[in-house]
Design a protein around this motif. Structure first.
Motif, mmCIF file in Angstrom:
data_model
loop_
_atom_site.group_PDB
_atom_site.id
_atom_site.type_symbol
_atom_site.label_atom_id
_atom_site.label_comp_id
_atom_site.label_asym_id
_atom_site.label_seq_id
_atom_site.Cartn_x
_atom_site.Cartn_y
_atom_site.Cartn_z
ATOM 1 N N THR A 75 0.852 -1.299 -0.255
ATOM 2 C CA THR A 75 -0.151 -0.179 0.117
ATOM 3 C C THR A 75 0.672 1.413 -0.088
ATOM 4 O OG1 THR A 75 -1.677 -1.247 1.244
ATOM 5 C CG2 THR A 75 -2.008 1.271 1.168
ATOM 6 N N PRO A 76 0.880 2.013 -1.314
ATOM 7 C CA PRO A 76 1.666 3.064 -0.985
ATOM 8 C C PRO A 76 1.497 4.291 0.042
ATOM 9 C CG PRO A 76 1.040 2.675 -3.242
ATOM 10 C CD PRO A 76 0.266 1.729 -2.411
ATOM 11 N N GLY A 77 2.727 4.693 0.516
ATOM 12 C CA GLY A 77 2.287 5.827 1.541
ATOM 13 C C GLY A 77 1.825 5.278 2.896
ATOM 14 N N PHE A 78 1.802 3.938 3.084
ATOM 15 C CA PHE A 78 1.601 3.170 4.406
ATOM 16 C C PHE A 78 2.605 3.430 5.305
ATOM 17 C CE2 PHE A 78 1.413 -0.420 7.237
ATOM 18 C CZ PHE A 78 0.215 -0.279 7.754
ATOM 19 N N LYS A 79 2.157 3.878 6.396
ATOM 20 C CA LYS A 79 3.166 4.012 7.472
ATOM 21 C C LYS A 79 2.818 2.839 8.360
ATOM 22 C CE LYS A 79 5.341 7.305 5.776
ATOM 23 N NZ LYS A 79 6.421 7.051 5.040
ATOM 24 N N GLN A 80 3.745 2.242 8.811
ATOM 25 C CA GLN A 80 3.494 0.867 9.951
ATOM 26 C C GLN A 80 3.088 1.359 11.403
ATOM 27 O OE1 GLN A 80 6.577 -1.837 10.474
ATOM 28 N NE2 GLN A 80 8.229 0.005 10.735
ATOM 29 N N LEU A 81 2.377 0.588 11.935
ATOM 30 C CA LEU A 81 1.946 0.762 13.314
ATOM 31 C C LEU A 81 2.822 -0.072 13.921
ATOM 32 C CD1 LEU A 81 -1.779 0.008 12.800
ATOM 33 C CD2 LEU A 81 -0.870 1.921 13.741
ATOM 34 N N LEU A 82 3.350 0.532 15.277
ATOM 35 C CA LEU A 82 4.091 -0.196 16.098
ATOM 36 C C LEU A 82 3.337 -0.001 17.462
ATOM 37 C CD1 LEU A 82 7.448 2.073 15.735
ATOM 38 C CD2 LEU A 82 6.820 0.102 14.557
ATOM 39 N N GLY A 83 3.517 -1.390 17.916
ATOM 40 C CA GLY A 83 2.707 -1.698 19.086
ATOM 41 C C GLY A 83 3.587 -1.383 20.191
ATOM 42 N N THR A 84 3.065 -0.757 21.595
ATOM 43 C CA THR A 84 4.013 -0.767 22.684
ATOM 44 C C THR A 84 3.345 -1.605 23.745
ATOM 45 O OG1 THR A 84 2.705 1.332 23.255
ATOM 46 C CG2 THR A 84 4.526 1.599 22.027
ATOM 47 N N MET A 85 4.222 -1.911 24.734
ATOM 48 C CA MET A 85 3.648 -2.693 25.967
ATOM 49 C C MET A 85 4.048 -2.102 26.979
ATOM 50 S SD MET A 85 4.773 -6.597 24.785
ATOM 51 C CE MET A 85 6.081 -6.360 24.089
ATOM 52 N N GLU A 86 3.227 -1.959 28.155
ATOM 53 C CA GLU A 86 3.170 -1.354 29.343
ATOM 54 C C GLU A 86 2.941 -2.399 30.522
ATOM 55 O OE1 GLU A 86 0.656 2.093 29.213
ATOM 56 O OE2 GLU A 86 2.152 3.169 27.800
ATOM 57 N N ASP A 87 3.759 -1.956 31.608
ATOM 58 C CA ASP A 87 3.653 -2.650 33.025
ATOM 59 C C ASP A 87 2.051 -2.637 33.322
ATOM 60 O OD1 ASP A 87 4.681 -4.243 34.790
ATOM 61 O OD2 ASP A 87 5.821 -2.874 35.730
ATOM 62 N N PHE A 88 1.530 -3.519 33.851
ATOM 63 C CA PHE A 88 0.050 -3.520 34.111
ATOM 64 C C PHE A 88 0.406 -2.941 35.649
ATOM 65 C CE2 PHE A 88 -4.056 -5.719 35.259
ATOM 66 C CZ PHE A 88 -4.847 -4.714 34.588
ATOM 67 N N MET A 89 -0.647 -2.782 36.358
ATOM 68 C CA MET A 89 -0.630 -2.179 37.752
ATOM 69 C C MET A 89 0.338 -3.178 38.591
ATOM 70 S SD MET A 89 -4.353 -3.200 39.248
ATOM 71 C CE MET A 89 -5.372 -2.249 38.168
ATOM 72 N N HIS A 90 0.832 -2.503 39.709
ATOM 73 C CA HIS A 90 1.396 -3.405 40.879
ATOM 74 C C HIS A 90 0.344 -3.411 41.979
ATOM 75 C CE1 HIS A 90 5.608 -3.411 39.225
ATOM 76 N NE2 HIS A 90 5.018 -2.711 38.285
#
Lengths: 247, 252
Positions: free
Chosen positions: B31-46
């Motif tokens: 897909t021209p012009g497509f910018k990839q999505l980057l997933g992030t992960m976060e620490d859940f609650m403590h």
């Protein structure tokens, strides 16, 4: 939303189907590498993304790439090429006007100029009975050599142009009809507007670029393979979730 | 006990989400012009951990520290790095080199895009393949006369050598903060673009997707293994729970 592995499966499945459609488009282009005045088509993929859902991609449309094909000279005086954006007008069997750039005409038994598929060329003249040879001038004027001698002012060929030629609707046999996205045909003498001049003893080759199509085929095949991998992996992950409980 | 069970499950959920995101990036490799999505992960609650009350040697609540409750998906970010250029020779295929965006008008409002697959429609307007009007530097749709169109690197359009306006181009210092992803390769702006945009346009070329197939395949493997490991942890927790139920307190 977003955690569903079944949705990941759906994204990959849809993408595999899209690559197969693209393969059809590329195959058709390659099959027409030697078709006079054939115009190559391109698949336009677009991202699908709704409010919270990533939905992969879709095949939005196919686009006719209207760039000029190479002009090759020929021995036949009824081989005509257009150097510009114009189209010859022909009468389709259902009476509508078709447009083609394939200018390899023939004279049928009724002395009408017809395309290879037998569609009549629309023009304002007639070819006399005792015709020996036909000459087309760059501005579209036809001259005929008969047994009685040279006949001038026999009439002229006109060309049609479109605001968006890539939006024309293909009817097969190298013929197009106008559509909402192409806009209405504007008919004029060769040389007017962007129509271009006509050239006799020449025909336009297919504008398919083999290197380009082969590169496209390789990349679509690899993209297909990657979606197959992603699909298999999503499937494995679903399997792992199902068999989580051991005993 | 149960805490650990749910922590392990969060590892599976997050990786299922990453799998979907990777599938989306893979599906848009062409897909021209497509910018990839980057997933992030976060620490859940403590959560604070204490010795259970009624402990043999102590009495009352004795905190021992905190315990993490697993992982969750963080915000998705768009990777705005440049994609590879592919020449097409098509006069209305445009690509932006470096920073910047095209300005288009959709029925839902103005949007920005890197997807330069444009056409001249039946009315002579410059539109995207989705039919959205491409805007000029005054924010107006672009009308093109019949003729040979040329587009220079600064976005100036000429038809048969006559001036026909200039493409509306926008640049953002920090596109991640200024733009929100919306449907079909388009972005909604939260801020006004910088006025002094020096955006470079190439005619007859398209910017392809910026996802890297090698990287995507490596990420797929990573996700598969992380998911598998989390699934194993859930099984282990289940096994322990089973043992607790069936064996604890049994005498002889």
């Amino acid at each position: 939303m977003g955690y569903s592995l079944l949705h990941a499966l759906h994204i990959s499945r849809q993408d595999m189907m899209n690559r197969l459609l693209d393969l059809d488009v590329v195959s058709n282009n390659l099959a027409n590498v030697n078709t006079t005045a054939y115009k190559t088509s391109r698949s336009n993929f677009q991202e699908l993304l709704s409010l919270q859902n990533r939905d992969g991609d879709m095949l939005k449309n196919t686009q006719v790439i209207t760039r000029q094909g190479a002009i090759t000279t020929s021995e036949r005086s009824l081989d005509w090429a257009i150097e510009g954006e114009g189209f010859f007008q022909v009468e389709l069997p259902d009476g509508t006007t078709g447009y083609t750039r394939d200018g390899q005409f023939q004279l049928d038994a009724e002395r009408t100029l017809v395309t290879a598929s037998g569609y009549r060329l629309i023009w304002d003249g007639e070819i006399p009975e005792d015709v020996i040879d036909v000459a087309l001038l760059p501005d579209g004027t036809l001259q005929v050599l008969t047994t009685a001698g040279l006949q001038r002012d026999l009439g002229a060929i006109e060309l049609a142009t479109f605001a968006n030629p890539s939006g024309l609707e293909a009817r097969g046999t190298n013929t197009f009809v106008e559509s909402d996205s192409s806009g209405a045909a504007q008919v004029g003498a060769p040389g007017s507007g962007s129509a271009g001049l006509v050239k006799a003893h020449a025909y336009e080759q297919s504008n398919v670029n083999i290197a380009e199509e082969m590169t496209g085929m390789i990349s679509l095949q690899r993209a297909f393979q990657m979606s197959v991998r992603a699909f298999q992996q999503s499937d494995t992950m679903i399997g792992q979730a199902i068999h989580m409980r051991k005993g | 006990m149960i805490k650990g069970f749910y922590s392990a499950v969060t590892g599976m959920l997050v990786n299922a989400n990453r799998q979907q995101l990777l599938s989306h990036n893979i599906a848009n490799l062409q897909t021209p012009g497509f910018k990839q999505l980057l997933g992030t992960m976060e620490d859940f609650m403590h959560t604070p951990v204490t010795f259970p009350a009624g402990n043999i040697t102590r009495s009352g609540i004795h905190p021992v520290g905190t315990l993490g409750l697993g992982v969750m998906s963080g915000p998705e970010v768009v990777d705005f790095t440049q994609g590879g250029m592919q020449t097409t020779g098509n006069p209305f295929d445009l690509a932006i080199q470096g920073e910047g965006f095209f300005h288009v008008r959709t029925p839902d409002g103005d949007r920005y895009t890197r997807d330069g697959r444009f056409l001249r429609d039946a009315e002579g307007s410059l539109v995207t393949i989705d039919g959205h009007a491409v805007l000029d530097d005054n924010g107006q749709p672009i009308q093109l006369e019949d003729g040979i169109a040329g587009i220079s690197t600064d976005g100036t359009i000429t038809v048969d050598g006559n001036d026909a306006g200039r493409l509306g181009l926008a640049a953002y210092e920090n596109p991640r903060a200024a733009l929100v992803r919306s449907e079909g390769n388009l972005y909604t702006a939260l801020q006004d673009p910088q006025a002094d945009a020096t955006v470079q346009v190439a005619q007859g070329a398209l910017e392809m997707s910026n996802s890297n197939p090698t990287q995507l395949m490596a990420q797929l493997v990573e996700v598969a293994r992380a998911y598998e490991a989390a699934q194993q942890m859930v099984q282990n927790q289940d096994e322990l729970l089973g043992k607790t139920i069936s064996m604890l307190g049994r005498i002889g």
